[in-house]
Design an enzyme around this catalytic site. Structure first.
Site, mmCIF file in Angstrom:
data_model
loop_
_atom_site.group_PDB
_atom_site.id
_atom_site.type_symbol
_atom_site.label_atom_id
_atom_site.label_comp_id
_atom_site.label_asym_id
_atom_site.label_seq_id
_atom_site.Cartn_x
_atom_site.Cartn_y
_atom_site.Cartn_z
ATOM 1 C CE LYS A 108 3.310 -2.278 -4.478
ATOM 2 N NZ LYS A 108 2.869 -2.046 -3.094
ATOM 3 C CD GLN B 38 0.738 -8.693 -2.456
ATOM 4 O OE1 GLN B 38 1.504 -9.342 -3.136
ATOM 5 N NE2 GLN B 38 -0.503 -8.497 -2.833
ATOM 6 C CG ASP C 6 -1.777 -1.245 1.301
ATOM 7 O OD1 ASP C 6 -2.265 -1.689 0.257
ATOM 8 O OD2 ASP C 6 -1.887 -1.814 2.404
ATOM 9 N N GLY D 127 -4.247 -4.369 -4.539
ATOM 10 C CA GLY D 127 -5.226 -3.401 -5.036
ATOM 11 C C GLY D 127 -4.483 -2.134 -5.364
ATOM 12 C CG HIS D 128 -1.379 -1.869 -7.655
ATOM 13 N ND1 HIS D 128 -0.470 -2.494 -8.450
ATOM 14 C CD2 HIS D 128 -1.005 -2.171 -6.379
ATOM 15 C CE1 HIS D 128 0.407 -3.146 -7.705
ATOM 16 N NE2 HIS D 128 0.100 -2.971 -6.455
HETATM 17 P P1 IMP Z 1 -2.663 -12.849 1.646
HETATM 18 O O1 IMP Z 1 -1.682 -12.267 0.671
HETATM 19 O O2 IMP Z 1 -4.096 -12.590 1.260
HETATM 20 O O3 IMP Z 1 -2.393 -14.276 1.956
HETATM 21 O O4 IMP Z 1 -2.486 -12.067 3.043
HETATM 22 C C1 IMP Z 1 -1.293 -12.188 3.823
HETATM 23 C C2 IMP Z 1 -0.923 -10.867 4.471
HETATM 24 O O5 IMP Z 1 -0.536 -9.941 3.466
HETATM 25 C C3 IMP Z 1 -2.086 -10.195 5.213
HETATM 26 O O6 IMP Z 1 -1.548 -9.499 6.321
HETATM 27 C C4 IMP Z 1 -2.624 -9.203 4.217
HETATM 28 O O7 IMP Z 1 -3.278 -8.124 4.834
HETATM 29 C C5 IMP Z 1 -1.328 -8.763 3.538
HETATM 30 N N1 IMP Z 1 -1.543 -8.269 2.169
HETATM 31 C C6 IMP Z 1 -1.804 -9.002 1.068
HETATM 32 N N2 IMP Z 1 -1.936 -8.204 -0.002
HETATM 33 C C7 IMP Z 1 -1.722 -6.950 0.418
HETATM 34 C C8 IMP Z 1 -1.683 -5.677 -0.236
HETATM 35 O O8 IMP Z 1 -1.854 -5.550 -1.451
HETATM 36 N N3 IMP Z 1 -1.409 -4.614 0.552
HETATM 37 C C9 IMP Z 1 -1.178 -4.728 1.876
HETATM 38 N N4 IMP Z 1 -1.203 -5.880 2.537
HETATM 39 C C10 IMP Z 1 -1.471 -6.992 1.809
#
Ligand code: IMP
Length: 424
Positions: A16, A224, A13, A40-41
């Site tokens: 990017k 991420q 977040d 989510g961009h």
């Molecule tokens: P997962 O990727 O859905 O398995 O989630 C694993 C961890 O990564 C969790 O803490 C999510 O909140 C975090 N996470 C996954 N995608 C994002 C993102 O795009 N931005 C911020 N945190 C993320």
């Protein structure tokens, strides 16, 4: 010609999407290399806000070809929905959007297992996005995954789903006490998406190698952030992929020797969504203020993000891990109006001072941050496009970070729009 990778330098977040959109007008290819629809961009044009989850953020700018690389895990239904949304906005994907044959598929059972596993973990839940990311990467590394190319041969697809369902139905029935799944239902659910995606599925590894051989500009878009990396992040509170410059190579087929620019994106403060340690987290008024001013709510799940001061100990670790040689500072305008701005420059762990990010979760949880306090600025810097127009204290804040990290900022973002940017 350049091959540049844009990496999140915190817990995701970092903004990017805007930066990739901005840089993509000089790119011939924009490539996603890891993660899935957990990302989510958010992009803002005039009054329109668009959130992309799987399609590279370069789709709206210039003529870049957009590639979903082999390292991504794809939910076909979610991708088709996104494609439709982009097409409805008047952007064509024909001949400029490519999906790797070897990217893995997220099936409904991955999403189901993600949610059931989280529920079962109770207080120890990771706080995942529930999009099936972890279970899809589990299928991949345990060598039972279904790849995009498998979607194109119904016989192979059916056999693979059949094989997978043996284990999955056993777990659903016996462990989770949930109804089991049928191959025919999953096949029927996928049918429409397969037809829509088929024209885009190809050998993207070769496409990118040809691009390199033809001296094209390639932009790799991380999702991420490094602190969520499965190897180097705050494990187990991480995602299941490698959002690092190393991951950019394995997730696209581009060799490390072809990368010449590694850009880290950091916000002027920190956020984290989901569970896990966060050394500079603020629970009181300042944290709330950052969340409110920075609109810190998840683009994918809508969850409120945890907020804190900038953590330079973590950031230095990230710069080194990725070999970052340029930086972008985003959401600088969110710091407007703070009388003092703190940055964490050291940690105390078990009474000992250190500037090395600890690798044991136990130690990260024990961190007491040591802050350096810097003066803030009163006037709004929102939308500024010139370095010279920044207040002296804002310039000092930026220079302080650069000096600590030993890397310069090349972009400062002063608002969500493409135009609200200082290029250095
Ligand atoms: P997962 O990727 O859905 O398995 O989630 C694993 C961890 O990564 C969790 O803490 C999510 O909140 C975090 N996470 C996954 N995608 C994002 C993102 O795009 N931005 C911020 N945190 C993320």
């Amino acid at each position: 010609m350049s091959t540049r990778v844009v990496i999140g330098a915190q817990w995701g977040d970092e903004g990017k999407g805007k930066i990739v959109d901005l840089l993509s007008d000089q790119a011939d290819y924009v490539v996603r290399f890891q993660g899935g629809a957990n990302a989510g961009h958010t992009l803002k044009f005039d009054d329109k806000k668009v959130v992309l989850h799987l399609i590279p953020s370069g789709i709206f700018n210039g003529n870049a070809d957009c590639v979903i690389g082999n390292g991504v895990v794809i939910d076909p239904v979610a991708l088709v929905e996104e494609i439709k949304g982009v097409q409805e906005m008047g952007f064509s994907l024909e001949g400029r959007f490519f999906i790797s044959q070897t990217a893995h598929v997220i099936l409904p059972y991955h999403k189901l297992l993600d949610q059931l596993k989280e529920k079962r973990r109770g207080g120890d839940a990771i706080g995942t996005t529930g999009r099936g990311i972890g279970p899809a990467y589990v299928s991949k590394v345990s060598r039972v995954g279904i790849r995009m190319i498998d979607l194109l041969d119904r016989e192979i697809l059916k056999n693979k789903i059949d094989q997978n369902l043996q284990d999955i139905n056993f777990a659903l029935e016996n462990l989770y006490k949930e109804p089991t799944l049928k191959t025919e239902d999953l096949m029927a659910e996928l049918e429409e998406s397969i037809a829509a995606l088929e024209p885009f599925i190809c050998n993207t590894t070769n496409l990118l190698h040809e691009g390199i051989n033809n001296h094209k500009n390639i932009l790799l878009e991380g999702a991420q952030g490094t602190m969520l990396d499965v190897d180097h992040g705050t494990y187990p509170y991480v995602t299941s992929s490698s959002p690092t410059s190393g991951g950019a190579c394995t997730g696209s087929g581009i060799p490390p020797t072809a990368l010449d620019k590694v850009m880290g994106i950091t916000k002027a403060y920190c956020t984290r969504v989901g569970n896990g340690p966060f050394p500079t987290e603020l629970h009181g008024k300042v944290g709330d203020e950052l969340r409110k001013k920075g609109h810190e709510f998840g683009a994918t799940t809508g969850r409120p993000r945890r907020c804190g001061w900038l953590d330079l100990v973590a950031l230095k670790y990230v710069v080194q891990l990725n070999g970052m040689n340029e930086l972008t500072l985003t959401k600088m305008d969110v710091m407007d109006g703070f009388e003092e701005i703190k940055v964490c420059t050291k940690y105390i762990i078990d009474g000992k001072e250190t500037d090395v990010f600890p690798l044991s979760l136990d130690d990260v949880e024990k961190v007491e941050p040591v802050y350096t306090s810097l003066p803030g600025w009163k006037n709004s810097i929102e939308g500024l496009t010139n370095w010279d127009d920044l207040p002296a204290t804002a310039k000092s804040y930026i220079r302080f970070i650069e000096e600590y990290l030993g890397v310069k900022f090349t972009i400062i973002s002063t608002g969500p729009k493409r135009s609200e940017t200082i290029l250095l």
